[in-house]
Write a protein that holds these residues in place. Structure first.
Motif, PDB file in Angstrom:
ATOM      1  N   PRO A  48       0.799  -1.220   0.000  1.00 18.26           N
ATOM      2  CA  PRO A  48       0.000   0.000   0.000  1.00 18.26           C
ATOM      3  C   PRO A  48       0.837   1.278   0.000  1.00 18.26           C
ATOM      4  O   PRO A  48       0.275   2.364   0.017  1.00 18.26           O
ATOM      5  N   PHE A  49       2.177   1.175  -0.005  1.00 25.54           N
ATOM      6  CA  PHE A  49       2.980   2.384   0.193  1.00 25.54           C
ATOM      7  C   PHE A  49       3.476   2.973  -1.114  1.00 25.54           C
ATOM      8  O   PHE A  49       3.859   2.254  -2.039  1.00 25.54           O
ATOM      9  N   PHE A  50       3.478   4.289  -1.174  1.00 25.59           N
ATOM     10  CA  PHE A  50       3.918   5.012  -2.359  1.00 25.59           C
ATOM     11  C   PHE A  50       4.982   6.019  -1.954  1.00 25.59           C
ATOM     12  O   PHE A  50       5.022   6.465  -0.799  1.00 25.59           O
ATOM     13  N   SER A  51       5.842   6.384  -2.898  1.00 25.22           N
ATOM     14  CA  SER A  51       6.777   7.478  -2.612  1.00 25.22           C
ATOM     15  C   SER A  51       6.048   8.793  -2.868  1.00 25.22           C
ATOM     16  O   SER A  51       5.062   8.842  -3.603  1.00 25.22           O
ATOM     17  N   TYR A  52       6.558   9.855  -2.243  1.00 24.47           N
ATOM     18  CA  TYR A  52       5.874  11.136  -2.367  1.00 24.47           C
ATOM     19  C   TYR A  52       5.845  11.650  -3.813  1.00 24.47           C
ATOM     20  O   TYR A  52       4.794  12.082  -4.296  1.00 24.47           O
ATOM     21  N   PRO A  53       6.973  11.600  -4.542  1.00 20.19           N
ATOM     22  CA  PRO A  53       6.917  12.090  -5.932  1.00 20.19           C
ATOM     23  C   PRO A  53       5.924  11.310  -6.792  1.00 20.19           C
ATOM     24  O   PRO A  53       5.218  11.895  -7.614  1.00 20.19           O
ATOM     25  N   ASP A  54       5.825   9.980  -6.562  1.00 21.42           N
ATOM     26  CA  ASP A  54       4.837   9.192  -7.300  1.00 21.42           C
ATOM     27  C   ASP A  54       3.427   9.669  -6.956  1.00 21.42           C
ATOM     28  O   ASP A  54       2.598   9.901  -7.836  1.00 21.42           O
ATOM     29  N   TYR A  55       3.196   9.823  -5.648  1.00 22.06           N
ATOM     30  CA  TYR A  55       1.871  10.269  -5.209  1.00 22.06           C
ATOM     31  C   TYR A  55       1.524  11.611  -5.844  1.00 22.06           C
ATOM     32  O   TYR A  55       0.415  11.819  -6.345  1.00 22.06           O
ATOM     33  N   ALA A  56       2.522  12.526  -5.835  1.00 22.48           N
ATOM     34  CA  ALA A  56       2.276  13.867  -6.367  1.00 22.48           C
ATOM     35  C   ALA A  56       1.922  13.791  -7.853  1.00 22.48           C
ATOM     36  O   ALA A  56       1.039  14.519  -8.333  1.00 22.48           O
ATOM     37  N   TYR A  57       2.564  12.869  -8.576  1.00 17.73           N
ATOM     38  CA  TYR A  57       2.268  12.719 -10.000  1.00 17.73           C
ATOM     39  C   TYR A  57       0.828  12.261 -10.199  1.00 17.73           C
ATOM     40  O   TYR A  57       0.088  12.814 -11.016  1.00 17.73           O
ATOM     41  N   TYR A  58       0.418  11.249  -9.420  1.00 20.90           N
ATOM     42  CA  TYR A  58      -0.964  10.755  -9.541  1.00 20.90           C
ATOM     43  C   TYR A  58      -1.957  11.856  -9.171  1.00 20.90           C
ATOM     44  O   TYR A  58      -2.961  12.060  -9.825  1.00 20.90           O
ATOM     45  N   ARG A  59      -1.631  12.575  -8.069  1.00 18.97           N
ATOM     46  CA  ARG A  59      -2.536  13.614  -7.583  1.00 18.97           C
ATOM     47  C   ARG A  59      -2.753  14.687  -8.649  1.00 18.97           C
ATOM     48  O   ARG A  59      -3.867  15.140  -8.880  1.00 18.97           O
ATOM     49  N   ASP A  60      -1.650  15.056  -9.333  1.00 19.59           N
ATOM     50  CA  ASP A  60      -1.755  16.170 -10.271  1.00 19.59           C
ATOM     51  C   ASP A  60      -2.380  15.769 -11.599  1.00 19.59           C
ATOM     52  O   ASP A  60      -2.808  16.621 -12.361  1.00 19.59           O
ATOM     53  N   ASN A  61      -2.417  14.451 -11.909  1.00 22.36           N
ATOM     54  CA  ASN A  61      -2.871  14.045 -13.235  1.00 22.36           C
ATOM     55  C   ASN A  61      -4.183  13.285 -13.256  1.00 22.36           C
ATOM     56  O   ASN A  61      -4.712  12.991 -14.318  1.00 22.36           O
ATOM     57  N   THR A  62      -4.702  12.936 -12.095  1.00 25.62           N
ATOM     58  CA  THR A  62      -5.926  12.129 -12.098  1.00 25.62           C
ATOM     59  C   THR A  62      -7.150  12.985 -12.370  1.00 25.62           C
ATOM     60  O   THR A  62      -7.197  14.164 -12.024  1.00 25.62           O
ATOM     61  N   ARG A  63      -8.127  12.369 -13.048  1.00 30.65           N
ATOM     62  CA  ARG A  63      -9.402  13.050 -13.263  1.00 30.65           C
ATOM     63  C   ARG A  63     -10.546  12.299 -12.585  1.00 30.65           C
ATOM     64  O   ARG A  63     -11.628  12.813 -12.444  1.00 30.65           O
ATOM     65  N   SER A  64     -10.274  11.033 -12.223  1.00 28.45           N
ATOM     66  CA  SER A  64     -11.342  10.214 -11.637  1.00 28.45           C
ATOM     67  C   SER A  64     -11.578  10.542 -10.173  1.00 28.45           C
ATOM     68  O   SER A  64     -12.598  10.174  -9.619  1.00 28.45           O
ATOM     69  N   PHE A  65     -10.608  11.194  -9.558  1.00 27.74           N
ATOM     70  CA  PHE A  65     -10.761  11.531  -8.151  1.00 27.74           C
ATOM     71  C   PHE A  65     -10.978  13.027  -7.984  1.00 27.74           C
ATOM     72  O   PHE A  65     -10.324  13.824  -8.647  1.00 27.74           O
ATOM     73  N   SER A  66     -11.882  13.385  -7.098  1.00 30.13           N
ATOM     74  CA  SER A  66     -12.025  14.808  -6.800  1.00 30.13           C
ATOM     75  C   SER A  66     -10.917  15.227  -5.837  1.00 30.13           C
ATOM     76  O   SER A  66     -10.634  16.406  -5.684  1.00 30.13           O
ATOM     77  N   GLY A  67     -10.301  14.282  -5.211  1.00 31.37           N
ATOM     78  CA  GLY A  67      -9.148  14.584  -4.370  1.00 31.37           C
ATOM     79  C   GLY A  67      -8.370  13.316  -4.106  1.00 31.37           C
ATOM     80  O   GLY A  67      -8.959  12.283  -3.795  1.00 31.37           O
ATOM     81  N   LEU A  68      -7.053  13.372  -4.285  1.00 30.68           N
ATOM     82  CA  LEU A  68      -6.201  12.227  -3.989  1.00 30.68           C
ATOM     83  C   LEU A  68      -5.288  12.672  -2.856  1.00 30.68           C
ATOM     84  O   LEU A  68      -4.560  13.653  -2.998  1.00 30.68           O
ATOM     85  N   PHE A  69      -5.373  12.009  -1.726  1.00 30.30           N
ATOM     86  CA  PHE A  69      -4.611  12.494  -0.576  1.00 30.30           C
ATOM     87  C   PHE A  69      -3.778  11.383   0.038  1.00 30.30           C
ATOM     88  O   PHE A  69      -4.031  10.201  -0.208  1.00 30.30           O
ATOM     89  N   ALA A  70      -2.773  11.783   0.800  1.00 33.68           N
ATOM     90  CA  ALA A  70      -1.813  10.821   1.315  1.00 33.68           C
ATOM     91  C   ALA A  70      -1.749  10.900   2.825  1.00 33.68           C
ATOM     92  O   ALA A  70      -1.957  11.949   3.419  1.00 33.68           O
TER      93      ALA A  70
END
Lengths: 630, 114
Positions: free
Chosen positions: A145-167
């Motif tokens: 279940p663990f992600f690195s912060y830069p990976d998370y930031a990439y998903y957060r900035d590019n996703t459209r299916s989520f109204s918010g992606l948080f860590a």
């Protein structure tokens, strides 16, 4: 359709105003009778005959009244209430039997309710946020279940299916300064009396607080506001921003006596000044299993610890990732999008150490829960424990069933008389079961109260036995689901302990039952067999439970007394939590040398040897110091 | 009072009560019972008390409405009168009854003729 609805309303109305309707009917019937008599007199009958004929023409008054009640009201509910009434009277008449049977059932139901309440609080609790059904946790098919912060930031900035992606990052302990020292709270006792040694900070230690790092959009995406002050603002998760923190309501209450002046104050966390900007709602634990003391932005948390700079390191995992699904999106769509984004990342930053199978690693969305993604092992344990306490209820039911059987022998005359004057067997069984249901419900009420009280004491003990920086223990309270479960249990108990005795008791056996001498030996062939069967099953289940309980107790006892191979009694552990700069190797060596010197001076004649080791993966310092002959 | 008999009677009795009230205006329970007895020429012998079961049912369906009043002999009695919904129901029931009874009597004639 409309007519029958209106009729239903009228019936309910008539059911609740039965007395009024009865009086009106009586008045009508009285006038009716009087008019009949008058007519009969006019026809030349003698007064006595006129009255008699009138009564015949009108029909039996009691029958009319009863039929009237049945036609206008709710006959099923009516007989049910009658049964309940009768059951309460019967239970009051036998206080000894009632008390023993109710207590037995209450024990069984109470134990089950307690375990289910705990299970409900731990595993079935939704995230305390609006629309928890749209919250998901992003994990991988490898169950990592663990992600690195830069990976998370990439998903957060590019996703459209989520109204918010948080860590949500890891929890860590920080030393707290800049606040008045708190008097040591009295500590709990049951655990220590039982011999459990839990890591407690010794007197004189610096004060510790548990903190959880989260992305700055955490509260916004969850839709949770601050109880006081504000939550994090965009940009507070970046490296240059001012260091801010949120205090949990529970910590605010227990540590700061709900001082509203705390907002805007500066706390020293591991020697770094951090400004408190708000207080989170009471008992809010978000995606974390327990209520932490402090919430920090991930960047602030990394500044406080000596873990280096995980926010810019693609190879160091830092957080679990959760998302709130957008209105126009579903889990399937979000999963597909995450897989596409993951493939892009893999192309852009091929990882040297990534195994060849990483191509097949896919994203999996699970419903977000404080207890993490569903875990089949934990579920199996829960089912095992629920099964064990289920057996306790089974034993209680068997005991009560034996009692009921014994009592039904005593009640055989009453039952025989009721059968003889025309009660149907189904009606009798229904009445006997109603009696049991009333008893079970009483037992369930007692069980819920007992389990709630005992759980409260238990949780208080647990949270007092744990170091407070581990976070507050869960608040457990029976909710709708628990009450529903208890209701289900009491219905099961009603049928479980009542059906066999009711069937047995209502078996039409008039001739022997009505004769006194026959009653004592009535059904002598059948009942002992049923009773034997029940006693046998009871002993078997009891034995199984006793063996399991004995083994559990013995194992825990052994575990407490296990020989570690060294004398741990005089060893204390020093833990440093500080920033990376303060924990530079040169500093650590200096600290260690000075510590050894101080110890040597303090105990001139006794040897104090110190051993220093690096903790796994981090640069936090641990010292274990042997203090012989302390 | 067997279950079957009262079930068969229920619909007919409803219809008779509604028709009586439509024709005669507001009446108390005794009046309705007597009227029906007269019309049926004692062919239908029911306990007069049964009329009250029928009346409460019709009241609950809002086809008739009750009101307390005084009888011709100065007795307190509940007077029932047919409502608008009751008239509608009566019309529908009467039509239905005529159709059914027409079919039955034709069937019986046919049986006699063949």
């Amino acid at each position: 359709m409309f007519t029958s609805f209106k009729q239903m309303i009228a019936r309910i109305h008539a059911f609740f105003r039965s007395g009024e309707f009865d009086r009106e009917l009586d008045q009508e019937l009285e006038s009716h009778l009087a008019m009949l008599v008058e007519d009969n007199l006019r026809r030349g009958l003698a007064p006595k005959q006129a009255a008699e004929a009138a009564r015949l023409q009108l029909g039996g008054l009691t029958q009319i009244r009863e039929a009237h009640r049945e036609v206008r009201g709710l006959p099923l509910l009516d007989t049910f209430l009658q049964d309940v009434h009768y059951a309460l009277r019967a239970l009051r008449k036998n206080p000894g039997f009632t008390a023993i049977a109710t207590l037995t059932l209450a024990t069984g139901i109470g134990v089950n309710t307690a375990i289910f309440t705990a299970y409900n609080a731990v595993a079935l609790r939704p995230i305390q946020a609006p629309e928890p059904g749209r919250l998901v946790q992003v994990t991988r098919s490898t169950r990592d279940p663990f992600f690195s912060y830069p990976d998370y930031a990439y998903y957060r900035d590019n996703t459209r299916s989520f109204s918010g992606l948080f860590a949500c990052g890891f929890g860590n302990t920080v030393s707290l300064g800049g606040a008045d020292r708190q008097a040591a709270a009295p500590r709990a006792s049951i655990a220590s009396a039982a011999g459990f040694r839990l890591p407690q900070a010794l007197a004189g230690s610096s004060e510790q607080a548990g903190a959880v790092g989260v992305s700055e959009n955490y509260f916004k995406a969850l839709g949770v506001g601050a109880a006081l002050g504000r939550t994090f603002l965009p940009g507070e998760d970046t490296a240059g921003a001012q260091s801010v923190a949120l205090v949990s309501y529970n910590y605010w209450e227990s540590r700061f006596a709900r001082d509203s002046g705390l907002i805007g104050r500066t706390l020293m966390l591991n020697g770094v000044s951090v400004v408190v900007v708000g207080v989170t709602p009471r008992d809010f634990s978000g995606t974390w299993p327990m209520v932490p003391n402090l919430w920090l932005p991930l960047s602030v948390q990394s500044r406080l610890t000596s873990r280096g700079d995980p926010l810019h390191d693609r190879n160091s995992v830092c957080c679990r990732v959760y998302g709130r699904l957008a209105r126009d999106s579903g889990p399937r769509q979000a999963e597909a999008e995450m897989n596409a984004l993951g493939a892009q990342l893999q192309l852009a930053f091929p990882r040297a150490d990534s195994p060849p199978t990483s191509q097949t690693v896919r994203f999996v969305l699970t419903p977000a829960s404080p207890s993490g993604p569903p875990d089949s092992r934990a579920t199996a344990v829960a089912i095992f424990i629920l099964g064990a306490v289920g057996l306790v209820l089974l034993i209680a039911c068997a005991n009560v069933a034996s009692l009921l059987l014994a009592r039904s022998a005593a009640r055989q005359r009453e039952i025989a008389i009721r059968l003889a004057i025309g009660a149907s067997r189904g009606r009798l069984i229904r009445q006997l079961l109603t009696e049991n249901a009333v008893m079970s419900l009483l037992a369930a009420a007692a069980g819920v109260v007992c389990s709630w009280c005992s759980l409260r004491i238990l949780m208080e003990q647990i949270s007092a036995a744990l170091p407070n920086y581990w976070g507050m223990a869960l608040r457990v309270a029976p909710d709708q689901r628990v009450l529903g479960y208890t209701l289900f249990l009491s219905i099961a108990a009603t049928v479980g302990c009542g059906l066999a005795p009711a069937l047995e008791a209502s078996r039409p056996n008039l001739t022997s039952a009505l004769k006194d001498e026959g009653a004592a030996f009535g059904g002598r062939l059948r009942k002992p067999r049923l009773r034997d069967l029940m006693v046998g099953a009871q002993v078997a289940v009891c034995l199984a439970l006793l063996i399991a309980a004995g083994m559990l107790a013995r194992t825990s006892q052994r575990a407490l007394a296990v020989d570690l191979g060294f004398n741990y009694r005089n060893i204390v552990m020093l833990e440093f939590s500080s920033t990376a700069a303060a924990m530079a190797p040169a500093n650590v060596v200096a600290i260690r040398t000075r510590l050894a010197q101080q110890l040597a001076i303090a105990r001139k004649n006794r040897r104090a040897h110190s051993q220093y080791r690096l903790a796994f993966g981090g640069r936090t310092g641990y010292f274990s110091i042997g203090l012989p002959h302390l | 009072m067997t279950e079957n008999k009262s079930e068969i009677l229920q619909g007919t009795l409803d219809l008779m009560v509604l028709k009586t009230l439509e024709a005669m205006g507001p009446l108390h329970g005794y009046g309705i019972a007597r009227r029906i007895e007269q019309f049926s020429e004692a062919a239908l012998r029911v306990n007069q008390g049964t009329i009250y079961l029928c009346l409460i049912r019709l009241v609950q369906k809002r086809w008739i409405s009750p009101a307390w009043g005084t009888s011709e002999n100065n007795r307190k009695a509940k007077f029932y009168s047919i409502t608008k919904a009751g008239r509608k129901q009566l019309a529908a029931e009467a039509e239905n009854w005529e159709r059914v009874s027409g079919v039955i009597s034709r069937m019986l004639e046919l049986a006699a003729g063949s």
